[in-house]
Design a protein around this motif. Structure first.
Motif, short mmCIF file in Angstrom:
data_model
loop_
_atom_site.label_atom_id
_atom_site.label_comp_id
_atom_site.label_asym_id
_atom_site.label_seq_id
_atom_site.Cartn_x
_atom_site.Cartn_y
_atom_site.Cartn_z
N PHE A 27 92.50 19.27 68.02
CA PHE A 27 92.85 19.08 66.62
C PHE A 27 94.09 19.87 66.19
N THR A 28 94.75 19.33 65.18
CA THR A 28 95.79 20.07 64.50
C THR A 28 95.48 20.02 63.00
N LEU A 29 95.36 21.17 62.38
CA LEU A 29 95.04 21.25 60.96
C LEU A 29 96.33 21.13 60.14
N LEU A 30 96.41 20.09 59.33
CA LEU A 30 97.61 19.85 58.53
C LEU A 30 97.62 20.70 57.27
N LYS A 31 96.50 20.69 56.54
CA LYS A 31 96.45 21.44 55.28
C LYS A 31 95.02 21.49 54.75
N SER A 32 94.72 22.52 53.98
CA SER A 32 93.43 22.64 53.31
C SER A 32 93.65 22.61 51.80
N TYR A 33 92.67 22.05 51.09
CA TYR A 33 92.74 21.94 49.64
C TYR A 33 91.47 22.52 49.02
N GLU A 34 91.62 23.01 47.78
CA GLU A 34 90.47 23.55 47.07
C GLU A 34 89.93 22.58 46.03
N ASN A 35 90.61 21.45 45.84
CA ASN A 35 90.13 20.45 44.89
C ASN A 35 90.62 19.07 45.30
N ALA A 36 89.96 18.06 44.74
CA ALA A 36 90.28 16.67 45.08
C ALA A 36 91.62 16.23 44.51
N GLU A 37 91.96 16.76 43.33
CA GLU A 37 93.18 16.32 42.65
C GLU A 37 94.43 16.57 43.50
N ASP A 38 94.53 17.78 44.06
CA ASP A 38 95.70 18.10 44.89
C ASP A 38 95.70 17.25 46.15
N ALA A 39 94.52 17.04 46.72
CA ALA A 39 94.42 16.23 47.94
C ALA A 39 94.84 14.79 47.67
N ILE A 40 94.40 14.25 46.56
CA ILE A 40 94.74 12.87 46.19
C ILE A 40 96.26 12.71 46.06
N GLY A 41 96.90 13.76 45.55
CA GLY A 41 98.34 13.69 45.36
C GLY A 41 99.14 13.78 46.64
N ILE A 63 83.49 12.21 46.47
CA ILE A 63 83.29 10.75 46.39
C ILE A 63 84.43 10.11 45.60
N ASP A 64 84.80 10.74 44.48
CA ASP A 64 85.95 10.24 43.70
C ASP A 64 87.21 10.22 44.57
N CYS A 65 87.35 11.26 45.36
CA CYS A 65 88.52 11.38 46.24
C CYS A 65 88.61 10.19 47.20
N ILE A 66 87.49 9.84 47.80
CA ILE A 66 87.47 8.70 48.73
C ILE A 66 87.80 7.41 48.00
N HIS A 67 87.19 7.23 46.83
CA HIS A 67 87.44 6.01 46.03
C HIS A 67 88.94 5.82 45.79
N GLU A 68 89.63 6.91 45.49
CA GLU A 68 91.05 6.80 45.15
C GLU A 68 91.97 6.70 46.37
N LEU A 69 91.53 7.24 47.50
CA LEU A 69 92.41 7.31 48.66
C LEU A 69 92.17 6.22 49.70
N LYS A 70 90.99 5.65 49.73
CA LYS A 70 90.65 4.74 50.81
C LYS A 70 91.61 3.56 50.92
N SER A 71 92.01 3.02 49.78
CA SER A 71 92.93 1.87 49.82
C SER A 71 94.36 2.29 50.13
N LYS A 72 94.69 3.56 49.84
CA LYS A 72 96.05 4.05 50.08
C LYS A 72 96.26 4.46 51.52
#
Length: 207
Positions: A27-41, A63-72
């Motif tokens: 594995f290579t770790l790209l980045k960690s996030y503390e909230n969904a909003e930053d990750a979604i962006g 779950i909200d994060c997946i909903h917003e990102l899955k199509s992207k």
């Protein structure tokens, strides 16, 4: 190398996951996030192979994060990280497009094994959640319904699989990579709410 991002608001747990991931050469770790909003962006630009996300986050949930990102980023695999094994939120996350989950008390090596299983086309989850997922799916699904649920390329992969072709043979026939075949299969399993190729083929033929 399998690229991965983490979404976990508890810093101690986040750092523990980072240590586990960075210690494994797969594995290579790209980045960690503390909230969904930053990750979604940011995740649509990073396009990691896997996103490991907590369900309960400040603000938007995993779950909200997946909903917003899955199509992207449809090629990205999402796996939940939770303290609950038999919980409706886990079930909802799987329905939203997650491909499995890991419990927060899982041993480090088991976490790695689950992530590798996920990347190889599996859907690591407990029998309780698996049964709940399968029971929610109409057992009378026909091949026509299956074809409505999965893409044309996924249909081609599933049809070749049903004829007994190996993953490598499917890759050669469709002129795609082995990893792409595995990704397609993972998406098929997720969309059809099945655990393995036998169940997927059975769905194709309405069994």
């Amino acid at each position: 190398m399998i690229s991965l991002c983490i979404i976990e608001d508890l810093i101690e747990i986040q750092k523990g996951l980072e240590t586990i991931i960075e210690a494994d050469s797969n594995f290579t770790l790209l980045k960690s996030y503390e909230n969904a909003e930053d990750a979604i962006g940011e995740l649509p630009d990073l396009r990691p192979d896997i996103v490991l996300t907590d369900i309960n986050l400040p603000g938007k949930s995993g779950i909200d994060c997946i909903h917003e990102l899955k199509s992207k980023i449809p090629e990205t695999l999402f796996i939940m990280f939770t303290i609950y094994e038999d919980n409706d939120q886990v079930f909802e996350a799987l329905k939203a497009g997650a491909s499995g989950y890991i419990l927060k008390n899982t041993a480090p090596q088991k976490i790695i094994e689950a992530l590798l299983e996920l990347y190889d086309g599996g859907s690591p989850m407990s029998p309780k959640i698996a049964r709940k997922v399968l029971s929610s799916f109409n057992p009378n699904t026909t091949s026509n319904t299956v074809n409505e649920l999965i893409s044309k390329r996924e249909q081609e992969v599933l049809l070749l699989l049903s004829k007994g072709f190996l993953y490598k043979e499917i890759a050669d026939k469709l002129n795609i990579s082995l990893s792409t075949v595995k990704r397609h299969l993972n998406h098929i399993y997720s969309k059809l709410q099945v655990q393995n190729k036998t169940e997927a083929v059975n769905k194709l033929y309405g069994k």
